[in-house]
Design a protein around this motif. Structure first.
Motif, PDB file in Angstrom:
ATOM      1  N   THR A   1      10.309  33.362   6.123  1.00 15.96           N
ATOM      2  CA  THR A   1      11.087  34.684   6.206  1.00 15.96           C
ATOM      3  C   THR A   1      11.337  35.580   4.445  1.00 15.96           C
ATOM      4  OG1 THR A   1      13.394  33.900   5.343  1.00 15.96           O
ATOM      5  CG2 THR A   1      11.896  31.992   4.182  1.00 15.96           C
TER       6      THR A   1
ATOM      7  N   TYR B   1      14.515  33.568  14.264  1.00 18.99           N
ATOM      8  CA  TYR B   1      14.508  32.200  13.708  1.00 18.99           C
ATOM      9  C   TYR B   1      13.136  31.527  13.785  1.00 18.99           C
ATOM     10  CZ  TYR B   1      19.394  33.613  13.343  1.00 18.99           C
ATOM     11  OH  TYR B   1      21.123  33.677  13.202  1.00 18.99           O
TER      12      TYR B   1
ATOM     13  N   SER C   1      16.255  35.810   4.721  1.00 19.38           N
ATOM     14  CA  SER C   1      16.780  34.886   3.617  1.00 19.38           C
ATOM     15  C   SER C   1      18.172  35.891   2.801  1.00 19.38           C
ATOM     16  CB  SER C   1      16.253  33.958   2.483  1.00 19.38           C
ATOM     17  OG  SER C   1      15.570  32.968   3.682  1.00 19.38           O
TER      18      SER C   1
END
Length: 376
Positions: free
Chosen positions: A235, A3, A17
């Protein structure tokens, strides 16, 4: 799953994602895909007003209670730029209703692709007036933009200071937007890389030659590692059409460390192969040849030729080349056969390429059926 901080939003997003452009098949498949993504640790789902029934499908999943802890699951939708505030107000209201949400974590201006779009965004009475109202009312937390525009346009949009994040095309086989990555980082914007598997080279179905030069890694794995080793990037999108398509990408979801020696050697083989295969016909993507009087996007046409010649990536290159003249501002420019051999580009090219001949060669290699945006 790793993360990372999504820039100034301070959201902690999973490094992958779930993008929803491709799960347009059914509500059941959408629910299975979202459920599996959450089980794998994905905490960010991105949809868009223009993605067919995607908002409705995601909204049904939300209504079902699958997203148990809303504060830990981040939702982004994208809405196209509008010339007036009232249209944007309506679009935001409609998206929230379809999604069964009281607020969006992130709202992206979808397809800020032209200078006219940027003018609408910068206008005092344009679409951003409605976006600012939505932020003030708690309906939107953070605002960004996605773009298929030129590097110059992207940099100009970043400099407006209107945005918290940016959705970019940037991959091993397309590094033109490196300056935008750097400038967005300097502005502490979140950076979301869109479509690394598909637009990054149709790497889920690579040709044998490309697999050979990437071995013992898959081309998809190497591209993901190229991106994940860049700590500026938060991401990457997985546009999974079903739960099974989540498996291969997420095998590297916990590996954001530096490239190892074997990976470095694979990238060196790829570079060496391109140099050998193209020799004096290699386009280095300097963009000095633009603008073209016939509006041919010369660097992009020749980038596709580079990949087709060096790695036999004909399937991907034909798919992208077929979008010229068929996808509007999402993929602007004319095909290579529009060249009139005016010679305007020749003195600009630092490699002294015979650009008209290469444009014609590219067209003969890649011409085929016209392409369109998937969600159109």
């Amino acid at each position: 799953m790793l993360y990372r901080r999504f820039g100034k939003t301070n959201l902690k997003l999973s490094v992958f994602s779930l993008g929803t452009m491709r799960y347009l098949g059914s509500q059941e498949i959408a629910q299975e895909t979202i459920s599996q993504a959450i089980a794998f640790g994905i905490n960010h789902i991105e949809t868009a007003r223009g993605y067919g029934s995607s908002e409705e499908y995601l909204g049904s999943v939300i209504a079902s209670g699958l997203l148990v802890c809303r504060s830990q699951m981040h939702i982004t939708t994208k809405i196209p730029p509008t010339q007036d505030a009232e249209t944007m107000r309506r679009y935001i209201k409609e998206s929230l209703a379809r999604l069964n949400l009281d607020y969006l974590d992130c709202l992206g201006i979808h397809g800020l692709n032209t200078w006219e779009h940027l003018d609408w965004v910068k206008s005092e009475n344009g679409c951003m007036q409605a976006v600012r109202e939505a932020v003030a009312e708690g309906k939107v937390r953070y605002v960004g933009f996605s773009t298929h525009g030129s590097l110059e346009l992207i940099l100009a949009a970043i400099e407006t200071n209107l945005f918290d994040f940016v959705n970019l095309h940037y991959y091993y086989f397309f590094q033109r937007n490196a300056l935008a990555i750097q400038r967005a980082t300097e502005k502490d914007m979140g950076i979301f890389i869109i479509s690394p598997a598909d637009k990054g080279g149709k790497l889920y179905t690579p040709p044998e030659k490309l697999k050979e030069f990437c071995a013992p890694f898959t081309p998809l794995e190497l591209n993901y590692r190229f991106l994940l080793t860049d700590s500026r990037i938060t991401t990457l999108s997985i546009g999974a059409a079903n739960p099974e398509e989540l498996i291969e990408p997420l095998q590297v979801a916990d590996n954001g460390g530096e490239l190892n020696q074997a990976e470095i050697m694979a990238f060196e083989r790829l570079e060496k192969q391109q140099n050998l295969a193209l020799a004096t016909d290699k386009c280095s993507q300097c963009y000095a040849c633009l603008p073209c009087p016939e509006n041919i996007h010369i660097p992009e046409v020749l980038r596709l030729r580079n990949l087709a010649v060096a790695y036999d990536m004909d399937d991907y290159c034909q798919y992208r080349y077929g979008m010229f003249e068929n996808a509007g501002h999402w993929f602007p420019g004319m095909k290579g056969n529009r060249c009139t051999e005016c010679g305007d580009c020749l003195p600009k090219c630092p490699e002294n390429l015979d650009i008209p001949a290469l444009l014609n060669d590219t067209h003969e290699r890649l011409k085929g059926k016209a392409g369109r945006r998937l969600w159109e």
